[in-house]
Design a protein around this motif. Sequence first.
Motif, PDB file in Angstrom:
ATOM      1  N   ASP A 152     -45.398  37.044  42.424  1.00  0.00           N
ATOM      2  CA  ASP A 152     -44.613  37.284  43.630  1.00  0.00           C
ATOM      3  C   ASP A 152     -43.174  37.610  43.247  1.00  0.00           C
ATOM      4  O   ASP A 152     -42.560  36.902  42.446  1.00  0.00           O
ATOM      5  CB  ASP A 152     -44.633  36.055  44.546  1.00  0.00           C
ATOM      6  N   TYR A 153     -42.639  38.651  43.851  1.00  0.00           N
ATOM      7  CA  TYR A 153     -41.254  39.032  43.585  1.00  0.00           C
ATOM      8  C   TYR A 153     -40.297  37.989  44.166  1.00  0.00           C
ATOM      9  O   TYR A 153     -40.530  37.436  45.245  1.00  0.00           O
ATOM     10  CB  TYR A 153     -40.956  40.396  44.199  1.00  0.00           C
ATOM     11  N   SER A 154     -39.234  37.717  43.442  1.00  0.00           N
ATOM     12  CA  SER A 154     -38.169  36.828  43.924  1.00  0.00           C
ATOM     13  C   SER A 154     -36.840  37.548  43.787  1.00  0.00           C
ATOM     14  O   SER A 154     -36.583  38.180  42.764  1.00  0.00           O
ATOM     15  CB  SER A 154     -38.120  35.525  43.109  1.00  0.00           C
ATOM     16  N   LYS A 155     -36.008  37.451  44.807  1.00  0.00           N
ATOM     17  CA  LYS A 155     -34.667  38.000  44.674  1.00  0.00           C
ATOM     18  C   LYS A 155     -33.907  37.167  43.643  1.00  0.00           C
ATOM     19  O   LYS A 155     -34.140  35.967  43.508  1.00  0.00           O
ATOM     20  CB  LYS A 155     -33.951  37.989  46.020  1.00  0.00           C
ATOM     21  N   GLU A 233     -40.601  44.890  47.343  1.00  0.00           N
ATOM     22  CA  GLU A 233     -40.202  43.507  47.066  1.00  0.00           C
ATOM     23  C   GLU A 233     -41.327  42.516  47.356  1.00  0.00           C
ATOM     24  O   GLU A 233     -41.127  41.470  47.978  1.00  0.00           O
ATOM     25  CB  GLU A 233     -38.933  43.137  47.841  1.00  0.00           C
ATOM     26  N   GLU A 234     -42.527  42.855  46.892  1.00  0.00           N
ATOM     27  CA  GLU A 234     -43.656  41.936  47.068  1.00  0.00           C
ATOM     28  C   GLU A 234     -44.157  41.377  45.740  1.00  0.00           C
ATOM     29  O   GLU A 234     -44.331  40.169  45.614  1.00  0.00           O
ATOM     30  CB  GLU A 234     -44.811  42.638  47.790  1.00  0.00           C
ATOM     31  N   ILE A 235     -44.419  42.261  44.774  1.00  0.00           N
ATOM     32  CA  ILE A 235     -44.947  41.794  43.494  1.00  0.00           C
ATOM     33  C   ILE A 235     -44.222  42.482  42.341  1.00  0.00           C
ATOM     34  O   ILE A 235     -43.618  43.546  42.516  1.00  0.00           O
ATOM     35  CB  ILE A 235     -46.465  42.045  43.353  1.00  0.00           C
ATOM     36  N   VAL A 236     -44.270  41.836  41.191  1.00  0.00           N
ATOM     37  CA  VAL A 236     -43.861  42.472  39.937  1.00  0.00           C
ATOM     38  C   VAL A 236     -45.061  42.418  38.998  1.00  0.00           C
ATOM     39  O   VAL A 236     -45.927  41.532  39.114  1.00  0.00           O
ATOM     40  CB  VAL A 236     -42.646  41.793  39.295  1.00  0.00           C
TER      41      VAL A 236
END
Length: 291
Positions: A152-155, A233-236
């Motif tokens: 999960d992407y995190s800012k 901005e959902e996954i990396v």
Amino acid sequence: GSAGAQVEVDFAVEVLGEIASVTVDEENTVDEYLSKMRARLIDAMPRPEPRSTDAASLTGGLAGLSAYRAAIDGLSLVDSALMEPERRSEEEYIESIDRWESRFRAAWKAALPKIAASQLRPAVIRITNRTTTFFHDVEVNLHLEGDISAFDYSKPEWADNFSDLKLPHPPRKWGPTKRSLGIPNYARMSQIYTPGAMPYVPSSISYKNSGSVDLNLDVGELRPRGIYESEDEEIVLVVADRSLTSIHGTWELTARDHNDVYTGEIDVAVAGNRDLTAVARQILIMEEAVE
């Protein structure tokens, strides 16, 4: 991709964003941090004074005793009542440091993917319908081969402190503490119970890591000549094998009222390696400065 007998089918599936491996130098991050914190905690322990009978040492000892008595006399009764003496034995204190270090190493290993997920550009899946056919209830399954995982992407601001990363705090330093009077901190409680401002939005991508990674996308409608892109901005996507320069993938697409499973293959370039040692050090140094 392949097509059914009566329907023109021509899809393109692409993975946009940054697919990369990441590196964090453990010696210059977690090892150095734990070494410094352990030294700081050990230094707080009482040290036995060396015995000496010479006159200078005796004079110094008397002066130290006088200073100690002056400090005690300077404490008010309220101050004394508020102080709780150290109740841990030295052995218990050392054991608590050992347990914390072990827990911290395990938590740090689990936190590294979140740190990476806050630094890489998120992946976006783009699906293009090159035909004049309208497809409904489209679902796409994308399998990416090799040692690759999705997270999960995190800012960046959501992964820059111990609470976000679920890292354990060190044990309390040796020494007396202020006695709790049992008065609740209402200001802090109001912060705890403040509801989140952002409503929950379900992800457009679900994934499963199993050595390789499987991505599932509920596309919905795919118009003629239309393009679908998953939410940003959902996954990396992180590659564990730094020798890889590309990732091979296969995809399957299904749609309502179409009995065929449309398939295809893609190759996705690996952007290289991102060294996140400086980012990791910043996170640890920030926490280290807090007493």
